[in-house]
Design an enzyme around this catalytic site. Structure first.
Site, PDB file in Angstrom:
ATOM      1  N   SER A   6       0.865  -1.180   0.000  1.00 15.78           N
ATOM      2  CA  SER A   6       0.000   0.000   0.000  1.00 15.78           C
ATOM      3  C   SER A   6       0.905   1.235   0.000  1.00 15.78           C
ATOM      4  O   SER A   6       2.059   1.154   0.432  1.00 15.78           O
ATOM      5  CB  SER A   6      -0.862   0.017   1.272  1.00 15.78           C
ATOM      6  N   TYR A  31      -2.549  -1.059  10.392  1.00 17.43           N
ATOM      7  CA  TYR A  31      -2.480  -1.238   8.936  1.00 17.43           C
ATOM      8  C   TYR A  31      -1.155  -0.683   8.381  1.00 17.43           C
ATOM      9  O   TYR A  31      -0.455  -1.352   7.615  1.00 17.43           O
ATOM     10  CB  TYR A  31      -3.669  -0.531   8.285  1.00 17.43           C
TER      11      TYR A  31
END
Ligand code: NAD
Length: 266
Positions: free
Chosen positions: A152, A165
């Protein structure tokens, strides 16, 4: 450039929805036999397998929780039982459980690290063991195997309210680079993809209505990404067209990682 993955077997984790679903479709369209892993949503995975087979391809849906070692071992052995080899792993499964750090439970920290980071390690380890045994399959691919880790932009951009995350994706970056350093000499290619904002179930709230307008301010290219933007890159990185690309992360983010808030403010 013509890309064909005919004769190759690809396993895509978390492929019942979003990026994984599109990647499985694209890899199958390029000729690969695909294993469509799902965690709980069997129906979309089974439906995609049926569609690929109806179109003349090869596909199998297999349920497994990538954060559980025994599930991962079964996933890879069932893949070999079905197709006899493995050439491509797309370690894609991911989840979010957001909260300010002071309110985040240990369960929510562990759940996200378990799927996003430990799950990618377990899958990569299982794939590497197969690639090592297999070696380069002459006439199939120049590499003994390819792994693509779905990361990401938050492997680079800190993300308040999402510490589990962001930490997991920072970990994925080092997981990918360290494995690439460790095994490239065995002709195994490992790379990462760092998507920005792609319209999928994981970020449905952020990509609709007023939230979408706020999000667009962070994307210089001026649009939310589509799953195909990522799936096309998956096919490229899985193919011999990228045979000299090793240990790198491809950012697919419409410029989000260029810190657009600094434009005109230097
Ligand atoms: P998604 O929610 O559609 O896909 C995530 C998939 O992971 C789902 O299919 C889910 O079932 C699966 N999954 C969750 N827990 C699992 C487990 N324990 N075992 C097996 N599978 C499990 O969202 P997506 O956007 O397609 O996400 C795919 C990947 O892309 C994730 O790693 C995510 O972090 C990453 N990503 C997405 C975006 C985006 O904007 N959509 C941005 C950056 C990174």
């Amino acid at each position: 450039m013509h890309i064909s993955l005919t004769g190759q077997v690809a396993l895509i984790t978390g492929a019942s929805s979003g990026i994984g679903h599109a990647a499985a479709k694209a890899l199958a369209a390029a000729g690969a036999a695909v294993v469509i892993n799902y965690n709980r949503q069997s129906e979309p995975a089974e439906a995609l397998a049926r569609q690929i087979i109806a179109d003349g391809g090869q596909a199998l849906a297999i349920g497994a929780d990538v954060s559980k070692e025994a599930d991962v071992e079964r996933l890879f052995s069932e893949t070999l039982d079905a197709f006899g080899s493995l050439d491509i792993l797309i370690a894609n499964s991911g989840m979010q459980k957001d909260a300010p750090a002071v309110d985040m439970s240990l369960d929510d920290w562990n759940a996200v690290i378990g799927v996003n980071l430990t799950g990618q390690f377990l899958c990569a380890r299982a794939a590497l063991r197969i690639f090592n045994r297999q070696g380069v399959r002459e006439g199939v691919s120049r590499a003994a195997g390819k792994i693509i880790h779905m990361s990401s932009v938050h492997q680079r951009i800190p993300w308040a309210g999402h510490v589990n995350y962001a930490a997991s994706k920072g970990g994925v970056d080092q997981l990918m680079q360290t494995l690439a350093q460790e095994v490239s000499h065995q002709r195994i290619r490992i790379n990462g993809i760092a998507p920005g904002a792609i319209r999928t179930p994981i970020n449905a709230a952020a990509t609709t209505g007023d939230a979408e307008q706020e999000l667009l301010k962070l994307i210089p290219y001026g649009r939310i990404g589509d799953v195909e933007d990522v799936a096309n890159a998956v096919v490229f990185l899985a193919s011999d067209a990228s045979d000299y690309i090793v240990g790198t992360t491809l950012f697919i983010d419409g410029g989000m990682s260029l810190y657009p808030e600094f434009r005109g403010n230097g």
